[in-house]
Design a protein around this motif. Structure first.
Motif, short mmCIF file in Angstrom:
data_model
loop_
_atom_site.label_atom_id
_atom_site.label_comp_id
_atom_site.label_asym_id
_atom_site.label_seq_id
_atom_site.Cartn_x
_atom_site.Cartn_y
_atom_site.Cartn_z
N CYS A 1 0.82 -1.23 0.00
CA CYS A 1 0.00 0.00 0.00
C CYS A 1 0.84 1.27 0.00
N GLY A 2 2.17 1.14 0.05
CA GLY A 2 3.03 2.32 0.08
C GLY A 2 3.09 2.99 1.43
N ASP A 3 2.73 2.26 2.48
CA ASP A 3 2.72 2.80 3.84
C ASP A 3 4.06 2.52 4.52
N PHE A 4 5.09 3.21 4.06
CA PHE A 4 6.44 3.04 4.59
C PHE A 4 7.25 4.26 4.23
N LYS A 5 8.51 4.28 4.64
CA LYS A 5 9.41 5.37 4.22
C LYS A 5 10.71 4.78 3.70
N TRP A 6 11.36 5.55 2.84
CA TRP A 6 12.66 5.13 2.31
C TRP A 6 13.77 5.51 3.28
N VAL A 7 14.77 4.68 3.37
CA VAL A 7 16.01 5.01 4.07
C VAL A 7 17.16 4.76 3.10
N HIS A 8 17.93 5.81 2.83
CA HIS A 8 19.09 5.70 1.94
C HIS A 8 20.33 5.45 2.79
N ARG A 9 20.91 4.28 2.67
CA ARG A 9 22.07 3.90 3.48
C ARG A 9 23.35 4.05 2.65
N SER A 10 24.26 4.89 3.13
CA SER A 10 25.53 5.11 2.45
C SER A 10 26.33 3.81 2.38
N ARG A 11 27.06 3.65 1.27
CA ARG A 11 27.91 2.48 1.09
C ARG A 11 29.29 2.91 0.64
N ILE A 12 30.28 2.07 0.92
CA ILE A 12 31.67 2.39 0.61
C ILE A 12 32.03 1.86 -0.77
N ARG A 13 32.54 2.75 -1.60
CA ARG A 13 33.09 2.35 -2.90
C ARG A 13 34.58 2.09 -2.74
N THR A 14 35.04 0.94 -3.23
CA THR A 14 36.42 0.50 -3.07
C THR A 14 37.11 0.51 -4.43
N ALA B 1 47.76 10.25 -9.98
CA ALA B 1 48.83 9.33 -10.37
C ALA B 1 50.14 9.70 -9.69
N ASP B 2 50.42 10.99 -9.62
CA ASP B 2 51.66 11.45 -8.99
C ASP B 2 51.61 11.27 -7.48
N LYS B 3 50.46 11.54 -6.87
CA LYS B 3 50.33 11.48 -5.42
C LYS B 3 50.44 10.05 -4.90
N TYR B 4 49.79 9.11 -5.61
CA TYR B 4 49.72 7.74 -5.10
C TYR B 4 50.59 6.76 -5.88
N LYS B 5 51.42 7.29 -6.78
CA LYS B 5 52.38 6.47 -7.53
C LYS B 5 51.68 5.29 -8.21
N ALA B 6 50.65 5.60 -8.96
CA ALA B 6 49.88 4.59 -9.69
C ALA B 6 49.42 5.20 -11.01
N LYS B 7 49.14 4.35 -11.98
CA LYS B 7 48.71 4.82 -13.29
C LYS B 7 47.23 4.54 -13.56
N MET B 8 46.72 3.44 -13.00
CA MET B 8 45.37 3.00 -13.31
C MET B 8 44.55 2.85 -12.04
N LYS B 9 43.23 2.92 -12.21
CA LYS B 9 42.32 2.62 -11.10
C LYS B 9 41.24 1.66 -11.60
N ARG B 10 40.74 0.85 -10.67
CA ARG B 10 39.68 -0.07 -11.02
C ARG B 10 38.74 -0.22 -9.82
N ILE B 11 37.47 0.08 -10.05
CA ILE B 11 36.47 0.01 -8.98
C ILE B 11 36.05 -1.43 -8.78
N LEU B 12 36.12 -1.88 -7.52
CA LEU B 12 35.65 -3.23 -7.23
C LEU B 12 34.13 -3.29 -7.39
N PRO B 13 33.61 -4.44 -7.86
CA PRO B 13 32.19 -4.52 -8.22
C PRO B 13 31.24 -4.72 -7.04
N TYR B 14 31.72 -4.54 -5.81
CA TYR B 14 30.84 -4.73 -4.65
C TYR B 14 30.98 -3.54 -3.71
N LEU B 15 29.86 -3.08 -3.20
CA LEU B 15 29.82 -1.95 -2.28
C LEU B 15 29.65 -2.46 -0.85
N ALA B 16 30.31 -1.79 0.09
CA ALA B 16 30.24 -2.21 1.49
C ALA B 16 29.16 -1.41 2.21
#
Length: 417
Positions: free
Chosen positions: A180-193, A231-246
């Motif tokens: 019936c739509g008798d509820f509320k939404w809660v948006h829970r933050s998640r960590i991107r890795t 790249a200069d700060k963290y001495k890396a060239k590439m980044k890749r987002i893991l496919p799962y959020l915490a």
């Protein structure tokens, strides 16, 4: 320059948050159409034992369990209790005209896209399983598939992520309210890795849900080049987002708990490298602040009593008055560890940080603090990065990762009270 960069980052985050809230506003409970429900079943201990011994008949399995000292009758009682409740949930959704599918742990992209609502039935572990496998490719349309969980055994499980225990006794009431739509939404933050490196490769992940080393289905997230500043700060060239959020936390530490974890941290992209030796790092969300975060940082009434007794004027009247209220002081302190589930900040906690000699470096490095982002570099021998206690990646010497929260990654959940 750093302050300017941080300010721009915060402004961008606020703009994304406003955009996210605007998009979600049209997705009000009144507009929610419930037609298809995906029920995610808990893996009971009995089912786990069946998986471990697939060649044994039921009689042989139960005899083997008895021989090792397991209370088989109690195990079967809890298994049947869960299955009976699960069937009741299925009936409740079907009674309001929903098409229902039942899944154990294989939550593919297609199944997620099919469902109007994801319904974990079990405890917090089952809820986390559903959450970190929901929307693995960060598609916004998939993020709007809400999750609502039922506690199948409220007598033995707290179930902080699930509906209140009242709805375990009255699941039909909960389903009718959702319909019936008798509820509320809660948006829970998640960590991107995000893994950082020179070739964009990520190690294979391991599924810890079944308590065995089962390789997870690899979801392709293409590597991207880092901008020259990063790249200069963290001495890396590439980044890749893991496919799962915490949803709760990301933990980094040596697999052997008795071994010291050696880590470097950079907070909020600052120009300070913090070095620590400890028993591991836990980076938590507001949702996770009720869980491991609190367990690491909580104090007891005995701790308060010991601190007050250590004061030189411990017998002074005002100190004696405090000592008469150590339970309340500890409770207030522990309550203050919690923060809202939609909080855009991370809170990191260093477990049992070594504070002797040169450690930590610098000496001003806090064992716990709120941050917007945290970069971690490993100097460990046999370590893991673990997402919500369920998905594990190797994280050994030289591995680098960036943890942050993006508003568009928030998990959409249903709350009734």
């Amino acid at each position: 320059m750093l302050l300017h960069s941080t300010t721009l980052s915060m402004l961008k985050s606020k703009q994304l948050l406003k955009q996210w809230v605007k998009e979600c506003a049209s997705f009000s409970p009144a507009n929610f159409k419930l037609k298809r429900a995906l029920i995610v079943s808990k893996l009971s201990r009995y089912e786990f034992e069946q998986m471990r011994h697939p060649d044994l008949s039921r009689e042989q399995l139960e005899q083997k369990l008895r021989d090792r000292g397991t209370d088989v009758e109690n195990m079967l009682y809890l298994h049947n209790l869960h299955k009976d409740f699960e069937r009741r949930i299925v009936r409740s959704f079907r009674n309001v005209g929903c098409e229902v599918k039942l899944s154990s742990s294989s939550l593919s992209k297609d199944v997620m896209s099919w469902a109007d609502v994801i319904v974990p039935v079990g405890g917090d572990g089952t809820f986390l399983l559903s959450a970190n496998r929901a929307s693995p490719l960060f598609a916004l349309s998939q993020q709007k598939t809400p999750i609502v969980g039922f506690n199948s055994d409220p007598q033995h499980s707290e179930g902080r992520l699930l509906l209140p225990k009242h709805y375990s006794e009255n699941p039909e009431e909960a389903v009718n309210r959702i319909k019936c739509g008798d509820f509320k939404w809660v948006h829970r933050s998640r960590i991107r890795t995000t893994m950082l490196g020179n070739n964009g490769a990520i190690p294979e992940s391991t599924d810890l849900f079944r308590h065995t080393a089962v390789k997870m289905e690899q979801v392709d997230t293409a590597p991207e080049e880092l901008d020259w500043k990063m790249a200069d700060k963290y001495k890396a060239k590439m980044k890749r987002i893991l496919p799962y959020l915490a949803l709760n936390e990301v933990f980094i530490g040596e697999q052997l708990s008795a071994r010291v974890s050696h880590l470097q941290l950079v907070l909020n992209h600052q120009n300070v490298v913090n070095k620590t030796k400890c028993s591991g790092l836990c980076v938590s969300t507001g949702t996770g602040s009720t869980s491991w975060h609190t367990s690491i940082n909580r104090i007891t009434s005995s701790d308060v009593e010991d601190m007050l007794q250590s004061l030189p004027n411990s017998c002074a009247p005002h100190i004696l008055q405090l000592r008469a209220n150590v339970e309340e002081i500890a409770q207030r302190y522990n309550q203050g560890l919690l923060f809202p589930p939609d909080d855009p900040r991370l809170c990191y906690s260093i477990r049992e940080q070594i504070c002797v000699g040169v450690w930590p470096s610098p000496k001003t490095f806090k064992a716990r603090d709120f941050v917007q982002t945290v970069f971690i570099k490993s100097h460990c021998m046999d370590a893991s990065l673990v997402i919500d206690g369920s998905i594990s990646y190797p994280f050994n010497d030289g591995a680098k990762v960036l943890l942050e929260i993006h508003p568009e990654d928030a998990l959409l959940t249903i709350a009734l009270d």
